[in-house]
Design a protein around this motif. Structure first.
Motif, mmCIF file in Angstrom:
data_model
loop_
_atom_site.group_PDB
_atom_site.id
_atom_site.type_symbol
_atom_site.label_atom_id
_atom_site.label_comp_id
_atom_site.label_asym_id
_atom_site.label_seq_id
_atom_site.Cartn_x
_atom_site.Cartn_y
_atom_site.Cartn_z
ATOM 1 N N THR A 213 0.836 -1.209 0.000
ATOM 2 C CA THR A 213 0.000 0.000 0.000
ATOM 3 C C THR A 213 0.862 1.247 0.000
ATOM 4 N N GLY A 251 -8.070 -6.089 -1.598
ATOM 5 C CA GLY A 251 -6.945 -5.193 -1.786
ATOM 6 C C GLY A 251 -5.779 -5.943 -2.389
ATOM 7 N N ASP A 252 -4.661 -6.015 -1.659
ATOM 8 C CA ASP A 252 -3.496 -6.755 -2.149
ATOM 9 C C ASP A 252 -3.351 -8.094 -1.425
#
Length: 381
Positions: A213, A251-252
């Motif tokens: 992030t 997200g990741d």
């Protein structure tokens, strides 16, 4: 029911078999048409049968080259008619090529050739000085040909519509399978309104990119999405290779599970293999700044509840302590390491090498003994 069964069987036949059967049927029809029409004009010779059979044989290639087959069939038929051979009127073998070309989207060509063969006798009637009986005979044949060719084009449109419907259904099916496991999608299509299953033991994996992030703030959104798309596509391939079910990305982070929706005895081993492969795969990818990516992986084995939620947007998800603990193994893990619970370790210790991390404080769980999965047993360190 009998017709539906036969139609289903025909649809399962390979395309070359269907085309070969069609060519044979057309060849028989052409031969019969010539033989029963000997009194109409010049007796046929070998060339007449050869030309007729050539048009029938062209149906073997109609799927691959619909326009070429249509033009070749029309040219052969025109050549046949110049010899005033009997029996082979335009709607017999040409109809297959016309319908196929129309269904393939070559509607302009198909319509032009249909009008040519159907309207030419009418033009001839308008220009030639013929007796009333001859005019009536030609008019009757022209109207019959036009009606048959129009019906053929309507058939081609029906086939085109059916193909479009089948293609749309296939796309919808593929989209559904991209969201739900195949057995779950099948149950949903059968009308089950609530799909929920309990599994006594599965193995859950969470993988999260370390510090991604913060690093992603250094580049454009397009670049971030491209990096994640490349990486997660590779992880999808690994999940498919090891027979695991991808649940979702957050997200990741990437979540997958072994042992559902179809139970399997080696679910823990399959997840362990994927975890080792994920660690290697992530190391081959670069972050937006050109540095190698690192991943934390967490694994736990135990019971879960799985089901479909949502109406407009379906989601197949998991619930239970096993899911929460696997997530904690990832979030409390170490970069580049695969952290597993003690119960996952006990399932895997005979076939894999581990390093004991020891008791750690886990949010919501208290103190847990955890292990790092290092590699396969027997492999060099």
């Amino acid at each position: 029911m009998a017709w539906t069964s036969w139609r289903s069987r025909l649809r399962r036949l390979p395309a070359p078999v269907v085309d070969a059967g069609l060519a044979l049927a057309l060849a028989v029809a052409v031969t019969v048409a010539i033989n029963v029409s000997l009194a109409q004009g010049k007796p046929p010779d070998a060339l007449a049968y050869g030309l007729g059979l050539l048009i029938a044989a062209l149906s073997l290639a109609r799927r691959r080259w619909p326009l070429a087959v249509l033009l070749a069939s029309a040219a052969t038929l025109l050549f046949y008619n110049r010899f005033d051979y009997p029996g082979l009127f335009s709607a017999v073998p040409l109809s297959v090529a016309l319908a196929t070309a129309w269904a393939a989207g070559r509607r302009g060509w198909a319509l032009t050739i249909a009008i040519w063969f159907g309207a030419t006798p009418l033009i001839y009637l308008a220009l030639a000085d013929l007796s009333a009986s001859t005019q009536a005979q030609l008019l009757d044949g022209a109207v019959s040909d036009l009606a048959l060719l129009a019906a053929v084009l309507l058939l081609g449109e029906a086939v085109r519509g059916r193909r479009a419907l089948d293609a749309e259904r296939e796309r919808s099916e593929q989209l559904l399978l991209n969201v739900l496991p195949a057995p779950i999608a099948a149950r949903l299509k059968q009308g089950e309104e609530v799909i929920a299953d309990g599994f006594a033991e599965v193995t859950v994996l969470f993988a999260d990119l370390v510090d991604f992030t913060r690093r992603s703030q250094e580049t454009t959104p397009e670049r971030v999405v491209r990096i994640l798309d490349d990486l997660f596509s590779a992880l999808d391939g690994l999940a498919e290779r090891y027979g695991l079910e991808k649940i979702k990305t957050i997200g990741d982070a990437y979540m997958a599970v072994g042992g559902l929706p179809e139970p399997r005895p080696d679910h823990a081993e399959a997840v362990a293999e994927m975890a080792l492969a994920v660690r290697e795969e992530v190391a081959r990818h670069l972050d937006p700044g050109g540095r190698p990516l690192a991943v934390r992986i967490g694994i736990d084995t135990g019971p879960v509840v799985a089901g479909v939620i949502g109406r407009r947007k379906f989601s197949y998800d998991l619930w239970g302590d096993t899911v929460n603990t696997a997530s904690r193994m990832e979030s409390h893990g170490v970069a580049g390491c695969i952290q597993v619970t003690d119960r996952a370790y006990r399932r895997l210790r005979d076939r894999y090498r581990f390093e004991r991390r020891g008791p750690i404080e886990v949010k919501g769980k208290g103190e847990l003994v955890t292990w790092f999965l290092v590699g396969r047993a027997g492999q060099p360190r």
